[in-house]
Scaffold this active site. Structure first.
Site, PDB file in Angstrom:
ATOM      1  N   GLU A  15       0.816  -1.220   0.000  1.00 56.29           N
ATOM      2  CA  GLU A  15       0.000   0.000   0.000  1.00 56.29           C
ATOM      3  C   GLU A  15       0.852   1.274   0.000  1.00 56.29           C
ATOM      4  O   GLU A  15       0.365   2.361   0.300  1.00 56.29           O
ATOM      5  CB  GLU A  15      -0.940  -0.019   1.208  1.00 56.29           C
ATOM      6  CG  GLU A  15      -1.935  -1.156   1.168  1.00 56.29           C
ATOM      7  CD  GLU A  15      -2.727  -1.284   2.453  1.00 56.29           C
ATOM      8  OE1 GLU A  15      -3.639  -0.472   2.659  1.00 56.29           O
ATOM      9  OE2 GLU A  15      -2.438  -2.199   3.242  1.00 56.29           O
ATOM     10  N   SER A 150      -6.677  -1.803   1.583  1.00 53.38           N
ATOM     11  CA  SER A 150      -6.916  -1.241   0.249  1.00 53.38           C
ATOM     12  C   SER A 150      -7.512  -2.242  -0.740  1.00 53.38           C
ATOM     13  O   SER A 150      -7.449  -2.051  -1.947  1.00 53.38           O
ATOM     14  CB  SER A 150      -5.618  -0.665  -0.348  1.00 53.38           C
ATOM     15  OG  SER A 150      -5.193   0.447   0.403  1.00 53.38           O
ATOM     16  N   TYR A 216      -9.805   3.473  -5.909  1.00 55.40           N
ATOM     17  CA  TYR A 216      -8.765   4.443  -6.262  1.00 55.40           C
ATOM     18  C   TYR A 216      -8.684   4.837  -7.742  1.00 55.40           C
ATOM     19  O   TYR A 216      -8.024   5.811  -8.072  1.00 55.40           O
ATOM     20  CB  TYR A 216      -7.394   3.895  -5.833  1.00 55.40           C
ATOM     21  CG  TYR A 216      -7.304   3.615  -4.360  1.00 55.40           C
ATOM     22  CD1 TYR A 216      -7.318   4.653  -3.430  1.00 55.40           C
ATOM     23  CD2 TYR A 216      -7.221   2.313  -3.884  1.00 55.40           C
ATOM     24  CE1 TYR A 216      -7.246   4.392  -2.073  1.00 55.40           C
ATOM     25  CE2 TYR A 216      -7.139   2.044  -2.523  1.00 55.40           C
ATOM     26  CZ  TYR A 216      -7.152   3.090  -1.629  1.00 55.40           C
ATOM     27  OH  TYR A 216      -7.078   2.825  -0.293  1.00 55.40           O
ATOM     28  N   ARG A 255     -11.757   3.975  10.890  1.00 58.88           N
ATOM     29  CA  ARG A 255     -12.950   3.797  10.071  1.00 58.88           C
ATOM     30  C   ARG A 255     -13.394   2.336  10.105  1.00 58.88           C
ATOM     31  O   ARG A 255     -12.544   1.432  10.098  1.00 58.88           O
ATOM     32  CB  ARG A 255     -12.655   4.205   8.623  1.00 58.88           C
ATOM     33  CG  ARG A 255     -13.749   4.976   7.932  1.00 58.88           C
ATOM     34  CD  ARG A 255     -13.441   5.199   6.469  1.00 58.88           C
ATOM     35  NE  ARG A 255     -13.367   3.935   5.759  1.00 58.88           N
ATOM     36  CZ  ARG A 255     -12.333   3.539   5.036  1.00 58.88           C
ATOM     37  NH1 ARG A 255     -11.266   4.306   4.916  1.00 58.88           N
ATOM     38  NH2 ARG A 255     -12.335   2.374   4.424  1.00 58.88           N
ATOM     39  N   ASP A 257     -15.945  -0.516   8.217  1.00 63.11           N
ATOM     40  CA  ASP A 257     -16.755  -0.823   7.039  1.00 63.11           C
ATOM     41  C   ASP A 257     -17.819  -1.856   7.386  1.00 63.11           C
ATOM     42  O   ASP A 257     -17.535  -2.855   8.067  1.00 63.11           O
ATOM     43  CB  ASP A 257     -15.867  -1.348   5.912  1.00 63.11           C
ATOM     44  CG  ASP A 257     -14.827  -0.326   5.476  1.00 63.11           C
ATOM     45  OD1 ASP A 257     -15.090   0.879   5.621  1.00 63.11           O
ATOM     46  OD2 ASP A 257     -13.746  -0.731   5.008  1.00 63.11           O
ATOM     47  N   GLU A 270     -14.762  -4.892   8.186  1.00 63.83           N
ATOM     48  CA  GLU A 270     -13.404  -4.757   8.717  1.00 63.83           C
ATOM     49  C   GLU A 270     -13.189  -3.364   9.296  1.00 63.83           C
ATOM     50  O   GLU A 270     -14.057  -2.495   9.219  1.00 63.83           O
ATOM     51  CB  GLU A 270     -12.357  -5.070   7.659  1.00 63.83           C
ATOM     52  CG  GLU A 270     -12.458  -4.285   6.385  1.00 63.83           C
ATOM     53  CD  GLU A 270     -11.518  -4.848   5.315  1.00 63.83           C
ATOM     54  OE1 GLU A 270     -10.533  -4.171   5.013  1.00 63.83           O
ATOM     55  OE2 GLU A 270     -11.775  -5.945   4.787  1.00 63.83           O
ATOM     56  N   ASN A 272     -10.249  -0.108   9.985  1.00 67.83           N
ATOM     57  CA  ASN A 272      -9.050   0.548   9.453  1.00 67.83           C
ATOM     58  C   ASN A 272      -8.578   1.565  10.486  1.00 67.83           C
ATOM     59  O   ASN A 272      -9.273   2.552  10.752  1.00 67.83           O
ATOM     60  CB  ASN A 272      -9.407   1.227   8.130  1.00 67.83           C
ATOM     61  CG  ASN A 272      -8.211   1.730   7.376  1.00 67.83           C
ATOM     62  OD1 ASN A 272      -7.207   2.105   7.965  1.00 67.83           O
ATOM     63  ND2 ASN A 272      -8.312   1.763   6.065  1.00 67.83           N
ATOM     64  N   GLY A 276      -7.005   6.144   4.718  1.00 70.18           N
ATOM     65  CA  GLY A 276      -6.391   6.972   3.698  1.00 70.18           C
ATOM     66  C   GLY A 276      -6.820   8.426   3.835  1.00 70.18           C
ATOM     67  O   GLY A 276      -7.933   8.719   4.269  1.00 70.18           O
TER      68      GLY A 276
END
Length: 306
Positions: A15, A150, A216, A255, A257, A270, A272, A276
């Site tokens: 990443e 990612s 992305y 964060r 999800d 999951e 984070n 990002g």
């Protein structure tokens, strides 16, 4: 006022590319805020020099292995330098999707059925036996590296003939993988700053899987904030995210999800712990809806650093 800040980015993980963009974005914001900030690529900067350079705080903008998995956090704790995000233990736990889901399940939080597989076991055991266990989940399934973010190396498998390729692809990024029942539904993400959730975001992608390309590259991916949930479901989602966050001992910012399945139930995907901060990133979108500018967010994350 913060005197001397180091922004750590880059590194050696898959990443790296995203981390560099996040790091430069954060670094530029800090400089515009009048803070003496220095960008350091951990790929070629010896971490023990951080103490010698007398940095007041460290802003971690590294994603994946070596930055988000607790190893960097352990070093910074040893050097006694305050840093952003979750502590070393929480970071190492959340980087491991299987351990994360095991703990969530133990605390009665909603996760879909999954199957854990180590690379060594995969090459030692009979593939037909492994396939039989995976088929118990019923297709389609989602095959993902256990310790990478990612959405790198992630595949949706609808046909059993493609399972072997998906497993081998995931093993490129991690020595263990997670195979879980594919959840059909709507994806949401909840950002957390301090001890509060920010407004949720609904993610709409043309792909059946919100993958690296959707995140992305593809400009057709849409993000809705407010998410369109009614106030009761928004409250339910917020409480679920905070419970999932607190169970794992996370702190600072991050964060989570989530999928809203066809039965109108939320399922945890999951977590984070170092999201990002690129121009496409979701954390700043949520913060903006909450009335926080990008500079406000950077300032608060730094303030929370310990």
């Amino acid at each position: 006022m913060f005197n001397k800040i180091a922004v750590l980015y880059g590194g050696n993980s898959p990443e790296r590319k995203i981390s560099l963009i996040s790091g430069y974005t954060i670094l530029n914001a800090l400089k515009k805020m009048g803070i003496k900030a220095y960008g350091l690529d951990t790929k070629n900067f010896p971490l023990f020099l951080l103490k010698k350079n007398k940095f007041q705080k460290i802003f971690i903008a590294l994603h994946g292995k070596g930055g988000e998995d607790g190893s960097l956090q352990t070093i910074l704790e040893y050097l006694n330098i305050p840093y952003t995000g979750s502590r070393s233990l929480a970071s190492s736990i959340t980087m491991n999707k299987f351990i994360t889901k095991t703990l969530w399940k133990e605390y009665g939080l909603p996760v879909y059925p999954h199957f854990f597989l180590k690379k060594n076991d995969f090459y030692k055991k009979n593939y037909l036996e492994i396939k039989k266990n995976i088929l118990k989940l019923n297709l389609p399934v989602c095959v993902k590296p256990n310790s990478t973010g990612s959405s790198l190396g992630v595949s949706k498998v609808d046909n059993i003939n493609y399972l072997l390729d998906a497993i081998k692809k995931a093993f490129i990024y991690s020595d263990s993988i997670l195979i879980e029942k594919y959840i059909e539904g709507i994806e949401y993400t909840v950002s957390i700053l301090g001890n509060k959730t920010l407004p949720s975001i609904k993610i709409e992608s043309i792909y059946s899987l919100y993958n690296y390309k959707a995140k992305y590259i593809d400009t057709n991916t849409k993000y809705f904030c407010p998410s369109g949930l009614n106030k009761y479901k928004e409250t339910e989602l917020s409480e679920l995210a905070m419970n999932a966050w607190n169970v794992l001992g996370c702190s600072g910012w991050g964060r989570i999800d989530v999928i809203l399945d066809k039965k109108n139930n939320f399922q945890l995907l999951e977590i984070n712990t170092c999201p990002g901060m690129t121009p496409h990133s979701l954390f700043p979108i949520s913060a903006k809806k909450a009335g926080l500018s990008f500079y406000d967010v950077i300032n608060e994350i730094l303030f929370l650093a310990k």
